[in-house]
Design an enzyme around this catalytic site. Structure first.
Site, PDB file in Angstrom:
ATOM      1  N   HIS A   1       0.876  -1.182   0.000  1.00 34.19           N
ATOM      2  CA  HIS A   1       0.000   0.000   0.000  1.00 34.19           C
ATOM      3  C   HIS A   1       0.913   1.232   0.000  1.00 34.19           C
ATOM      4  O   HIS A   1       2.035   1.176   0.522  1.00 34.19           O
ATOM      5  CB  HIS A   1      -0.824  -0.046   1.290  1.00 34.19           C
ATOM      6  CG  HIS A   1      -1.917   0.964   1.399  1.00 34.19           C
ATOM      7  ND1 HIS A   1      -1.686   2.273   1.751  1.00 34.19           N
ATOM      8  CD2 HIS A   1      -3.254   0.859   1.223  1.00 34.19           C
ATOM      9  CE1 HIS A   1      -2.843   2.924   1.795  1.00 34.19           C
ATOM     10  NE2 HIS A   1      -3.810   2.091   1.469  1.00 34.19           N
ATOM     11  N   ASP A  53       3.042  -4.543   8.002  1.00 35.04           N
ATOM     12  CA  ASP A  53       1.834  -3.746   7.856  1.00 35.04           C
ATOM     13  C   ASP A  53       0.670  -4.732   7.970  1.00 35.04           C
ATOM     14  O   ASP A  53       0.399  -5.488   7.037  1.00 35.04           O
ATOM     15  CB  ASP A  53       1.869  -3.056   6.483  1.00 35.04           C
ATOM     16  CG  ASP A  53       0.545  -2.399   6.129  1.00 35.04           C
ATOM     17  OD1 ASP A  53      -0.445  -2.604   6.853  1.00 35.04           O
ATOM     18  OD2 ASP A  53       0.504  -1.680   5.105  1.00 35.04           O
ATOM     19  N   GLN A  97      -4.518  -5.309   6.812  1.00 38.74           N
ATOM     20  CA  GLN A  97      -5.490  -6.249   6.233  1.00 38.74           C
ATOM     21  C   GLN A  97      -5.391  -7.635   6.854  1.00 38.74           C
ATOM     22  O   GLN A  97      -6.116  -8.541   6.445  1.00 38.74           O
ATOM     23  CB  GLN A  97      -5.283  -6.351   4.703  1.00 38.74           C
ATOM     24  CG  GLN A  97      -5.481  -5.064   3.957  1.00 38.74           C
ATOM     25  CD  GLN A  97      -6.914  -4.525   4.032  1.00 38.74           C
ATOM     26  OE1 GLN A  97      -7.852  -5.241   4.361  1.00 38.74           O
ATOM     27  NE2 GLN A  97      -7.078  -3.248   3.734  1.00 38.74           N
ATOM     28  N   LYS A 153     -10.508  -0.745  10.527  1.00 39.24           N
ATOM     29  CA  LYS A 153     -10.656  -1.934   9.682  1.00 39.24           C
ATOM     30  C   LYS A 153     -10.987  -3.166  10.529  1.00 39.24           C
ATOM     31  O   LYS A 153     -11.083  -4.277  10.022  1.00 39.24           O
ATOM     32  CB  LYS A 153      -9.364  -2.181   8.888  1.00 39.24           C
ATOM     33  CG  LYS A 153      -9.062  -1.062   7.872  1.00 39.24           C
ATOM     34  CD  LYS A 153      -7.851  -1.384   7.053  1.00 39.24           C
ATOM     35  CE  LYS A 153      -7.286  -0.192   6.294  1.00 39.24           C
ATOM     36  NZ  LYS A 153      -8.105   0.254   5.175  1.00 39.24           N
TER      37      LYS A 153
HETATM   38  N1  PLP Z   1      -1.792  -0.737   4.588  1.00 39.23           N
HETATM   39  C1  PLP Z   1      -2.716  -1.503   3.980  1.00 39.23           C
HETATM   40  C2  PLP Z   1      -2.346  -2.874   3.504  1.00 39.23           C
HETATM   41  C3  PLP Z   1      -4.012  -1.009   3.810  1.00 39.23           C
HETATM   42  O1  PLP Z   1      -4.932  -1.767   3.200  1.00 39.23           O
HETATM   43  C4  PLP Z   1      -4.322   0.286   4.290  1.00 39.23           C
HETATM   44  C5  PLP Z   1      -5.657   0.855   4.079  1.00 39.23           C
HETATM   45  O2  PLP Z   1      -6.397   0.475   3.199  1.00 39.23           O
HETATM   46  C6  PLP Z   1      -3.326   1.017   4.931  1.00 39.23           C
HETATM   47  C7  PLP Z   1      -2.070   0.477   5.054  1.00 39.23           C
HETATM   48  C8  PLP Z   1      -3.600   2.376   5.477  1.00 39.23           C
HETATM   49  O3  PLP Z   1      -4.451   2.300   6.571  1.00 39.23           O
HETATM   50  P1  PLP Z   1      -4.997   3.608   7.280  1.00 39.23           P
HETATM   51  O4  PLP Z   1      -5.603   4.443   6.192  1.00 39.23           O
HETATM   52  O5  PLP Z   1      -5.999   3.114   8.263  1.00 39.23           O
HETATM   53  O6  PLP Z   1      -3.848   4.290   7.907  1.00 39.23           O
END
Ligand code: PLP
Length: 437
Positions: A155, A232, A235, A258
């Site tokens: 991401h 990270d 998900q 999430k």
């Molecule tokens: N990393 C992954 C794999 C994600 O799917 C997301 C959000 O969709 C994020 C990071 C970022 O999360 P946040 O917007 O809650 O900080």
């Protein structure tokens, strides 16, 4: 906003013998959660509403999940009866709010099986957790020419903070490629390590392909090179649960929203021996022990990394969300979602012109696809008019889109409260859209 009338409850299996037979091919023994599907949806008021006069079918859970009643109630109760700033007050309310906030930290510790609640840092979300580490770790342990390994399925939240570090310090980013099934090439990964490798930062589960990466093995490889690993878990934590000790992850980042909790709350877990060595990310109240114009003595862990008033109402509600999902059982959730994913894959892949991206052996309920030559935005817009919420676009993973030679996909992402009937509604709608074009 008024919550419109409730949807009709799911039809019972005996009313649909043919459908049930087809379903049984995928799921021979429905899990306890599956049998309780209707009740689960009732815990989520928003799932009872309609959009455009159609029952809402919410399939955008990788973007954010809906909140059970208990979580919303916790926020209301917090502001109605337990609101006072934490840590600083001698008065009753402040002490009560502090107990709830620190209780939430302990609930997170338990959920991820950290050794100590000092290892649980509250942030605003996964993005802020990764930025915190990029600043703090980058400041202390990285210099010009040092390297970070990421993958090509990250991401943007796990790419851009490292690029900002690159711009500040002259560090370099190395990228693990994926194969055509959407699995990381671990052989290539092994060859990326050099004497300059200082950190591996990897997604536990892809938000586009649903791939569950073999992070235990990848952590072992990194540790054999003396390199720490940040996962990270945005998900992964909501679907698989997390055991940071079993994983032996050095750092782990995830977001409450999430995981059926409120927005604006996240966690950075870090092993105490690392966190002790890292400098603070931001300065201000809470993170200090004493301040004079000669200098500042920082607070102990985890407060050293938590400058300013925390969102204690949010953390308390997050603990309620964790209580809710652990009450259901993370294994039950994983099994239920696995069954729904298998059913969705079966229904979607039977549609003519369907191209599903990602075929990893280990996967979650994130399904990205293109339908014939129809632009994903058109598919998403038409599904929306039928009451079906999906996501379209690059999903904040443009490097992966480039790797797949596409601009974007339609993404369906499942949660335990989704039902087979909703998947049927989706599949039938996609059939209609295909015929329209
Ligand atoms: N990393 C992954 C794999 C994600 O799917 C997301 C959000 O969709 C994020 C990071 C970022 O999360 P946040 O917007 O809650 O900080």
């Amino acid at each position: 906003m008024n919550i419109p009338d409730k949807k009709q409850p799911e039809k019972q299996p005996e009313e649909q013998p043919e459908k049930q037979q087809e379903i049984n091919e995928v799921t021979p023994s429905p899990s306890p959660l599956e049998r309780a599907g209707v009740r689960l949806q009732e815990d989520f008021p928003i799932l009872q509403r309609e959009v455009y006069g159609k029952p809402l079918v919410y399939l955008d859970n990788a973007a954010t999940t809906q909140k059970p009643r208990q979580v919303v109630q916790s926020i209301v109760d917090g502001y109605y009866s337990a609101n006072a700033n934490v840590h600083r007050g001698v008065h009753f309310l402040s002490q009560q709010a502090t107990e709830l906030h620190e209780g939430a930290r302990e609930a997170v510790r338990k959920f991820i099986n950290a050794r100590s609640s000092a290892e649980v840092i509250f942030t605003r979300g996964t993005t802020e957790s990764i930025n915190l580490l990029a600043h703090s770790y980058g400041e202390e342990f990285m210099k010009k020419g040092d390297e970070i390994i990421v993958s090509d399925m990250e991401h943007h939240s796990n790419i851009v903070p490292w690029q900002l570090l690159e711009a500040r310090k002259g560090t370099a980013i190395k990228v693990i490629p994926t194969n055509s099934r959407g699995e990381l090439l671990t052989g290539v990964y092994k060859g990326l390590f050099t004497k300059r490798t200082k950190l591996v930062s990897l997604t536990h589960v892809s938000n586009v392909l649903g791939t569950v990466n073999p992070v235990e093995e990848m952590i072992r490889i990194a540790h054999a090179h003396g390199v720490p690993v940040l996962l990270d878990g945005a998900q992964a934590a909501p679907h698989l649960g997390v055991d940071v000790q079993a994983l032996d992850a050095d750092f782990y980042a995830f977001s409450s929203h999430k995981m059926y909790g409120p927005t604006g709350i996240g966690v950075l877990y870090g092993k105490e021996q690392w966190l002790e060595r890292l400098p603070p990310y931001q300065g201000g109240g809470e993170m200090i022990r004493s301040v004079s114009f000669k200098g500042t003595v920082f607070n102990e862990l985890p407060f050293k990394f938590e400058a300013g008033t925390p969102d204690y109402i949010g953390t308390t509600a997050f603990a309620v969300a964790l209580e809710y999902i652990t009450g259901l059982g993370m294994e039950n959730i994983a099994r239920r979602e696995h069954e729904l994913t298998a059913y969705a894959m079966q229904r979607l892949s039977a549609i003519e012109g369907m191209r599903i991206y990602g075929a990893a052996e280990q996967r979650t309920g994130v399904i990205s696809f293109l339908l014939g030559d129809i632009h994903p935005f058109d598919v998403g817009t038409l599904l929306d008019k039928l009451g079906i919420a999906v996501r379209t676009g690059h999903h904040c993973a443009q490097p992966l889109m480039r790797r797949l030679c596409i601009e974007g996909t339609v993404r369906v992402s499942l949660a335990f409260y989704n039902t087979r009937e909703e998947i049927d509604v989706l599949a039938d709608a996609l059939e209609r859209i295909r015929k329209m074009f």
